[in-house]
Design a protein around this motif. Structure first.
Motif, PDB file in Angstrom:
ATOM      1  N   ARG A 193       0.835  -1.161  -0.072  1.00  0.00           N
ATOM      2  CA  ARG A 193      -0.057  -0.131   0.036  1.00  0.00           C
ATOM      3  C   ARG A 193       0.774   1.178  -0.086  1.00  0.00           C
ATOM      4  O   ARG A 193       0.650   2.204  -0.840  1.00  0.00           O
ATOM      5  N   GLN A 194       1.818   1.229   0.869  1.00  0.00           N
ATOM      6  CA  GLN A 194       2.821   2.276   0.682  1.00  0.00           C
ATOM      7  C   GLN A 194       3.335   2.673  -0.394  1.00  0.00           C
ATOM      8  O   GLN A 194       3.546   3.926  -1.027  1.00  0.00           O
ATOM      9  N   ALA A 195       3.897   1.695  -1.060  1.00  0.00           N
ATOM     10  CA  ALA A 195       4.653   1.867  -2.490  1.00  0.00           C
ATOM     11  C   ALA A 195       3.591   2.552  -3.523  1.00  0.00           C
ATOM     12  O   ALA A 195       3.903   3.542  -4.197  1.00  0.00           O
ATOM     13  N   ASP A 196       2.398   2.218  -3.475  1.00  0.00           N
ATOM     14  CA  ASP A 196       1.409   2.772  -4.368  1.00  0.00           C
ATOM     15  C   ASP A 196       1.048   4.085  -3.850  1.00  0.00           C
ATOM     16  O   ASP A 196       1.023   4.997  -4.741  1.00  0.00           O
ATOM     17  N   GLU A 197       1.074   4.217  -2.616  1.00  0.00           N
ATOM     18  CA  GLU A 197       0.562   5.831  -2.024  1.00  0.00           C
ATOM     19  C   GLU A 197       1.812   6.653  -2.443  1.00  0.00           C
ATOM     20  O   GLU A 197       1.530   7.850  -2.807  1.00  0.00           O
ATOM     21  N   VAL A 198       3.053   6.193  -2.501  1.00  0.00           N
ATOM     22  CA  VAL A 198       4.283   6.935  -2.430  1.00  0.00           C
ATOM     23  C   VAL A 198       4.291   7.394  -4.094  1.00  0.00           C
ATOM     24  O   VAL A 198       4.537   8.658  -4.632  1.00  0.00           O
ATOM     25  N   GLU A 199       3.884   6.258  -4.838  1.00  0.00           N
ATOM     26  CA  GLU A 199       4.009   6.851  -6.209  1.00  0.00           C
ATOM     27  C   GLU A 199       2.750   8.023  -6.697  1.00  0.00           C
ATOM     28  O   GLU A 199       3.273   8.640  -7.466  1.00  0.00           O
ATOM     29  N   ARG A 200       1.781   7.516  -6.081  1.00  0.00           N
ATOM     30  CA  ARG A 200       0.652   8.337  -6.297  1.00  0.00           C
ATOM     31  C   ARG A 200       0.903   9.607  -5.957  1.00  0.00           C
ATOM     32  O   ARG A 200       0.539  10.930  -6.646  1.00  0.00           O
ATOM     33  N   HIS A 201       1.378   9.749  -4.531  1.00  0.00           N
ATOM     34  CA  HIS A 201       1.627  11.190  -4.199  1.00  0.00           C
ATOM     35  C   HIS A 201       2.716  11.946  -4.846  1.00  0.00           C
ATOM     36  O   HIS A 201       2.374  13.271  -5.272  1.00  0.00           O
ATOM     37  N   HIS A 202       3.889  11.493  -5.402  1.00  0.00           N
ATOM     38  CA  HIS A 202       4.643  12.065  -5.953  1.00  0.00           C
ATOM     39  C   HIS A 202       4.302  12.572  -7.336  1.00  0.00           C
ATOM     40  O   HIS A 202       4.488  13.449  -8.201  1.00  0.00           O
ATOM     41  N   ARG A 203       3.488  11.639  -8.185  1.00  0.00           N
ATOM     42  CA  ARG A 203       2.849  11.879  -9.633  1.00  0.00           C
ATOM     43  C   ARG A 203       1.919  13.308  -9.306  1.00  0.00           C
ATOM     44  O   ARG A 203       2.170  14.018 -10.127  1.00  0.00           O
TER      45      ARG A 203
END
Length: 425
Positions: free
Chosen positions: A311-321
């Protein structure tokens, strides 16, 4: 609303394609003799992002000073850190920076700051004024004496680090500062007496007096209209804010794209570049929503879990995008590299406590040094010595294997032209 701080969109509409972060440059390459380098193979490689991808450097201060109790572990942290980031934040909390009056940790932090700067990293100090982590020796002093000492502290430290640290969180969390009651300190009574705007004026004017070229941030966790009202009052008072700092400790769950963009839009209207100064996303259970002060959540164990890490990996990517899609955002800082030593002992690091990378680290690296990065690429000049370089804004090298290497900076989004000359070998 006053035109002093209100502005039209001005090209600040979010763009998921990130066109505002990219350049397409036709480069005419000349040899040392000034003649266009026609029909040559050249290698173009990116060396630095213009966007500031940051992470705190607290964990590496001892390594930089040669005093690490575990240099092998800290060395692995450093390798991971420099593999992704180009901006760091170092700790200048007054209570730990100068626990004994007159004995600041200047040399230790200066060595750490130089260590990062020598590796091409932009270094920021955090913070010059805050009501938390204050030295006990301030307690009991009259407000006037506290203010004098605070002013002296700002000038002393900004002057001592000028040229190495030229970016500062000048003052931190002013919205709550005059009403903060969780911990006895000498700054809250001063803020109550002087008012929020005058506290900000003190921080900015004293820092700018010692380093006129410094980049000074107003930083806060309060994303409500209270922060907007404070910004407006500060601008009305004629105080220049160089950057707006927005904290995003998401211990209670990822904000999501809609909320993040709504916040960015509200603060972008001041036409002041935005830094996401403190970002945390968890790889374990999230904190219950009813907790108002995150410091109130104290648990014996807060582990990272396989499900949480995905979940963190997905959220880190979404947040930076999402952040890069908004033209107002200039920088972001992740608040912790590894789980060891994370604020609140939360599983928010990009590395596990043992230093091994979580999926979030790999995902962020793939963006910063993969999708958003130009790896060494061979191009051939045409008859006029021209090549076309497409990439993210930042610094590049152009190497002609038989003629030399020169630097190239992509500084302006969109189509443009440039000419560079290889130096004599």
């Amino acid at each position: 609303m006053s035109s002093l701080f209100s502005a039209p969109d001005g090209g600040r509409t979010p763009d998921p394609a990130l066109a505002h972060r990219r350049a397409d440059v036709t480069v005419t390459l000349h040899g040392p003799d000034g003649v266009p380098l026609a029909h040559h193979d050249v290698v173009v490689r990116q060396t630095r992002h213009a966007f500031l991808f940051g992470c705190i450097g607290f964990d590496l201060v001892d390594l930089a000073n040669g005093t690490s109790p575990d240099p092998e572990y800290d060395g692995r942290l450093a390798d991971a850190w420099f593999d992704v980031f180009n901006q760091t934040t170092l700790p200048f909390y007054w209570g730990t920076f100068e626990p004994q009056r007159g004995a600041p940790r200047t040399e230790q932090l200066l060595r750490a700051a130089r260590w990062f700067a020598a590796r091409g990293v932009v270094v920021k100090g955090h913070p010059l004024v805050w009501h938390t982590v204050q030295p006990d020796w301030l307690l009991g002093l009259p407000d006037a004496e506290v203010e004098r000492l605070q002013r002296e502290r700002i000038r002393r430290d900004v002057a001592a680090f000028r040229g190495v640290i030229d970016t500062w969180d000048a003052i931190n969390e002013v919205v709550i500062m005059p009403v903060f009651t969780a911990q006895e300190n000498a700054i809250t009574p001063l803020a109550r007496r002087r008012g929020r705007v005058e506290m900000i004026r003190m921080a900015f004017e004293e820092a700018r007096a010692e380093n006129p070229g410094a980049t000074l941030l107003l930083n806060d966790f309060d994303m409500s209209t209270a922060y907007e009202c404070l910004i407006e009052a500060v601008l009305e008072a004629g105080i220049r804010i160089d950057r707006l700092g927005l904290q995003s400790h998401m211990h209670q769950g990822y904000w999501g794209e809609e909320k993040t963009l709504e916040i960015l839009d509200r603060f972008a209207r001041y036409n002041i570049p935005i830094h996401l100064t403190e970002t945390t996303l968890l790889s374990g259970d999230v904190m219950p929503a009813h907790i108002e002060d995150l410091n109130d959540w104290q648990v014996e164990s807060w582990p990272s879990t396989p499900e949480g890490e995905e979940r963190q990996a997905d959220e880190v990517e979404r947040h930076h995008r999402t952040l890069l899609s908004h033209p107002a955002v200039e920088a972001t800082t992740y608040w912790g590299l590894s789980d060891r030593g994370m604020w609140l002992n939360a599983p928010g690091g990009l590395l596990r406590a043992d230093g091994s990378p979580k999926p979030a680290f790999a995902r962020l690296r793939e963006l910063v040094k993969g999708e958003w990065w130009l790896a060494p690429t061979t191009l051939r000049t045409d008859a006029e010595g021209r090549i076309r370089v497409e990439g993210f804004l930042g610094d590049y090298e152009v190497e002609a294997p038989d003629a030399g290497t020169t630097a190239l900076t992509l500084a302006t989004p969109g189509r443009s032209a440039a000419a560079v000359t290889l130096p004599p070998r």
